[in-house]
Design an enzyme around this catalytic site. Structure first.
Site, short mmCIF file in Angstrom:
data_model
loop_
_atom_site.label_atom_id
_atom_site.label_comp_id
_atom_site.label_asym_id
_atom_site.label_seq_id
_atom_site.Cartn_x
_atom_site.Cartn_y
_atom_site.Cartn_z
N ASN A 49 -13.63 0.08 17.61
CA ASN A 49 -13.16 0.33 18.98
C ASN A 49 -13.99 1.28 19.84
OD1 ASN A 49 -10.49 -1.12 19.11
ND2 ASN A 49 -10.18 0.13 17.28
N ARG A 77 -11.82 15.83 7.66
CA ARG A 77 -12.58 16.24 6.47
C ARG A 77 -14.01 16.59 6.86
NH1 ARG A 77 -11.12 10.92 3.57
NH2 ARG A 77 -8.88 11.15 3.32
N LEU A 127 -15.69 3.30 9.67
CA LEU A 127 -15.40 4.54 10.41
C LEU A 127 -13.95 4.55 10.87
CD1 LEU A 127 -18.66 4.60 12.64
CD2 LEU A 127 -18.35 5.42 10.28
N ASP A 138 -8.39 12.36 16.76
CA ASP A 138 -8.39 11.00 17.30
C ASP A 138 -9.51 10.84 18.33
OD1 ASP A 138 -7.69 8.66 18.99
OD2 ASP A 138 -5.93 8.62 17.70
N PHE A 139 -10.30 9.79 18.15
CA PHE A 139 -11.48 9.61 19.00
C PHE A 139 -11.13 9.28 20.45
CE2 PHE A 139 -15.50 9.79 16.50
CZ PHE A 139 -14.92 10.39 15.39
N GLU A 142 -8.00 -5.20 5.05
CA GLU A 142 -7.84 -4.88 3.62
C GLU A 142 -6.67 -5.64 3.01
OE1 GLU A 142 -8.48 -0.77 5.00
OE2 GLU A 142 -9.26 -0.38 2.99
N HIS A 197 -12.79 2.92 -0.12
CA HIS A 197 -12.81 1.86 0.90
C HIS A 197 -13.51 0.59 0.38
CE1 HIS A 197 -12.94 5.35 4.02
NE2 HIS A 197 -11.69 4.93 3.90
N ASN A 257 -10.16 7.14 10.15
CA ASN A 257 -9.82 8.54 9.97
C ASN A 257 -10.57 9.10 8.76
OD1 ASN A 257 -8.50 10.67 10.95
ND2 ASN A 257 -6.46 9.88 10.46
N GLY A 258 -10.53 8.33 7.67
CA GLY A 258 -11.46 8.55 6.56
C GLY A 258 -12.64 7.64 6.85
N ARG A 311 -2.45 -2.05 -3.62
CA ARG A 311 -3.65 -1.26 -3.43
C ARG A 311 -3.56 -0.04 -4.35
NH1 ARG A 311 -4.95 3.23 0.96
NH2 ARG A 311 -7.14 3.49 0.48
N ILE A 341 -12.49 3.43 14.37
CA ILE A 341 -13.54 3.94 15.25
C ILE A 341 -14.68 2.91 15.37
CG2 ILE A 341 -15.27 5.78 15.54
CD1 ILE A 341 -13.14 7.44 13.71
N GLY A 342 -15.10 2.38 14.24
CA GLY A 342 -16.19 1.40 14.24
C GLY A 342 -15.88 0.17 15.07
N ASN A 398 0.88 -1.17 0.00
CA ASN A 398 0.00 0.00 0.00
C ASN A 398 0.92 1.22 0.00
OD1 ASN A 398 -1.78 2.05 0.48
ND2 ASN A 398 -2.73 1.13 2.28
P1 ADP Z 1 -7.27 5.15 8.65
O1 ADP Z 1 -6.92 3.76 8.14
O2 ADP Z 1 -8.31 5.85 7.86
O3 ADP Z 1 -6.11 5.99 9.00
P2 ADP Z 1 -8.19 3.73 11.03
O4 ADP Z 1 -9.21 2.79 10.53
O5 ADP Z 1 -6.86 3.19 11.44
O6 ADP Z 1 -8.02 4.93 10.02
O7 ADP Z 1 -8.82 4.54 12.24
C1 ADP Z 1 -8.08 5.53 12.90
C2 ADP Z 1 -8.94 6.18 13.96
O8 ADP Z 1 -9.59 5.18 14.75
C3 ADP Z 1 -8.11 6.98 14.94
O9 ADP Z 1 -8.03 8.31 14.53
C4 ADP Z 1 -8.89 6.85 16.22
O10 ADP Z 1 -9.81 7.94 16.27
C5 ADP Z 1 -9.66 5.59 16.10
N1 ADP Z 1 -9.15 4.50 16.95
C6 ADP Z 1 -8.28 3.54 16.59
N2 ADP Z 1 -8.04 2.69 17.62
C7 ADP Z 1 -8.78 3.13 18.66
C8 ADP Z 1 -8.97 2.70 20.00
N3 ADP Z 1 -8.36 1.63 20.48
N4 ADP Z 1 -9.81 3.41 20.76
C9 ADP Z 1 -10.45 4.50 20.28
N5 ADP Z 1 -10.30 4.96 19.03
C10 ADP Z 1 -9.49 4.29 18.23
#
Ligand code: ADP
Length: 398
Positions: free
Chosen positions: A335, A240, A208, A283-284, A385, A179, A210-211, A90, A332-333, A7
């Site tokens: 965790n 975004r 869910l 970051d969540f 992925e 995605h 970052n994107g 990818r 996010i989805g 990737n």
């Molecule tokens: P991308 O691949 O789009 O960069 P990810 O699917 O890795 O994104 O998701 C990243 C986001 O998921 C982080 O910004 C954070 O907000 C959230 N995240 C990841 N792991 C955790 C966790 N253990 N607890 C809470 N939030 C998490």
């Protein structure tokens, strides 16, 4: 057969070596700061993570270091390059040309290049990765797996914008969606878990990360998705904006004295939950932490995020005239139970009844979070992925 999954970004390159039969990850890692200085992170299965600084003026050196690490006498996982049977790449944008993965040829590379306009940050970098691998692994088959391909089954009514038709004819301005590899992988997995035929279920996938994007998967085919011509449309994301009134662009441009580039920078990098929270974080973990300490903007950011997801679920239930299951995936989805709880709080009318204990329990692992016997079942399904790319690659080179 061992498959190297790549990737490639403009200054980074993530990789995994996967045994395609056992689906075991033999090693994985990341090259960063390509073109700046260079850092390799390498981790063989069951082994220690190694981080080393290495000069990576181009992606070719980065791939060479990856190959050296994988074949290293002590910490490598294969004896020689001949044990890598194929490479799966990818590729972000396949435009309308690619509705499925393909073996990479000169014509394919040309067709991908023709999509560069649609993904100027991603496609050129993806192609550099392909060419670096071709140089160092001549004769090894390469496969392109597109983020957009899964959504090519959308009907015209879902992918056309309310714009002059000539923009579609001249420039291919339409919804593509992204995605796709993830939406495809987790929707299939959900059908397996429910022991239903993939071509007989109505699934809504909430990817869910970052994107972030939502998709409607009807009988195994994507019929709508929230990202559009670019990944900026749809949900409120890390940084975004997602959907906004397009007239806001002119309004803010005038107030803040910004040109189009400046506005796009705001919409892509300074908006989303980051912008809404007043710049706390994208970051969540930080946002839920700040909310717990009473921060009002963090709370609003999380509320807006979840509300938008719930609205898309409602829209896609309408698009499919019903829904059997909803899947949460990506960072996010997988965790953030608070977000899942918030989203599900809007879905009672569909027949969703959240099981709060199950919702708290499943973090980063597969599980069902609705109560037994629910009309619409909700699942947490970790996306993968890389594995999906390895499977596609194996299927094409076998
Ligand atoms: P991308 O691949 O789009 O960069 P990810 O699917 O890795 O994104 O998701 C990243 C986001 O998921 C982080 O910004 C954070 O907000 C959230 N995240 C990841 N792991 C955790 C966790 N253990 N607890 C809470 N939030 C998490």
């Amino acid at each position: 057969m061992n498959i190297l999954v790549i990737n490639c970004g403009s200054s980074s390159l993530k990789f995994q070596l996967i045994n395609a039969e056992s689906e075991e990850v033999l090693a994985k890692g990341l090259c960063e700061r390509i073109g700046i200085d260079g850092r390799l992170t390498y981790q063989p299965a069951g082994g220690e993570k190694e981080i080393s600084e290495k000069a990576m003026p181009t992606h070719t050196e980065a791939i060479q270091f990856v190959i050296d690490a994988l074949t290293n006498e002590k910490t490598g996982v294969v004896k020689s390059l001949s044990e890598i049977g194929a490479v799966g790449h990818r590729i972000v944008h396949g435009g309308e040309k690619f509705a499925s993965s393909v073996v990479i040829t000169e014509e394919v590379k040309k067709a991908v290049e023709e999509c560069n306009d649609l993904a100027p940050l991603h496609n050129p970098a993806n192609l550099i990765g392909v060419e670096a691998c071709e140089k160092l692994m001549p004769g090894t088959p390469m496969v392109a797996v597109f983020d957009t391909a899964f959504h090519q089954t959308m009907p015209e009514k879902a992918y056309m914008y309310g714009l002059p038709y000539e923009y579609y004819e001249k420039y291919k301005v339409r919804r593509y969606g992204f995605h796709g590899t993830s939406h495809s992988y987790v929707s299939k997995k959900a059908a397996e878990v429910m022991e239903k035929a993939y071509d007989e279920v109505k699934t809504i996938v909430c990817h869910l990360g970052n994107g972030a994007s939502v998709s409607a998967v009807l009988n195994g085919k994507s019929v709508d998705t929230s990202m559009g011509l670019t990944p900026l449309e749809g949900l409120v994301m890390g940084t975004r904006s997602g959907d906004i009134d397009p007239a806001i662009m002119e309004f803010i441009a005038q107030k803040e004295n910004l040109d189009i580039e400046g506005i796009m920078n705001v919409l892509n990098k300074k908006s989303g939950v980051f912008g809404l929270s007043g710049g706390i974080s994208s970051d969540f973990r930080d946002l839920t932490g700040a909310m717990a300490e009473g921060d009002k903007k963090a709370k609003i950011a999380l509320e807006v995020f979840a509300y938008r997801v719930a609205k898309y679920i409602g829209a896609y239930a309408a698009a499919m005239n019903g829904v059997d299951d909803i899947v949460f995936t990506a960072g996010i989805g997988e965790n953030v139970s608070y977000v899942r709880e918030q989203v599900c709080s809007y879905l009672g009318y569909l027949g969703v009844e959240l099981d709060p204990d199950a919702n708290e329990k499943f973090r980063g692992e597969q599980g069902e979070i609705t109560k037994p016997g629910c009309k619409v079942r909700v699942f947490v399904i970790p996306t993968n992925e890389e594995l999906a790319i390895a499977r596609e690659t194996l299927a094409l080179v076998k």
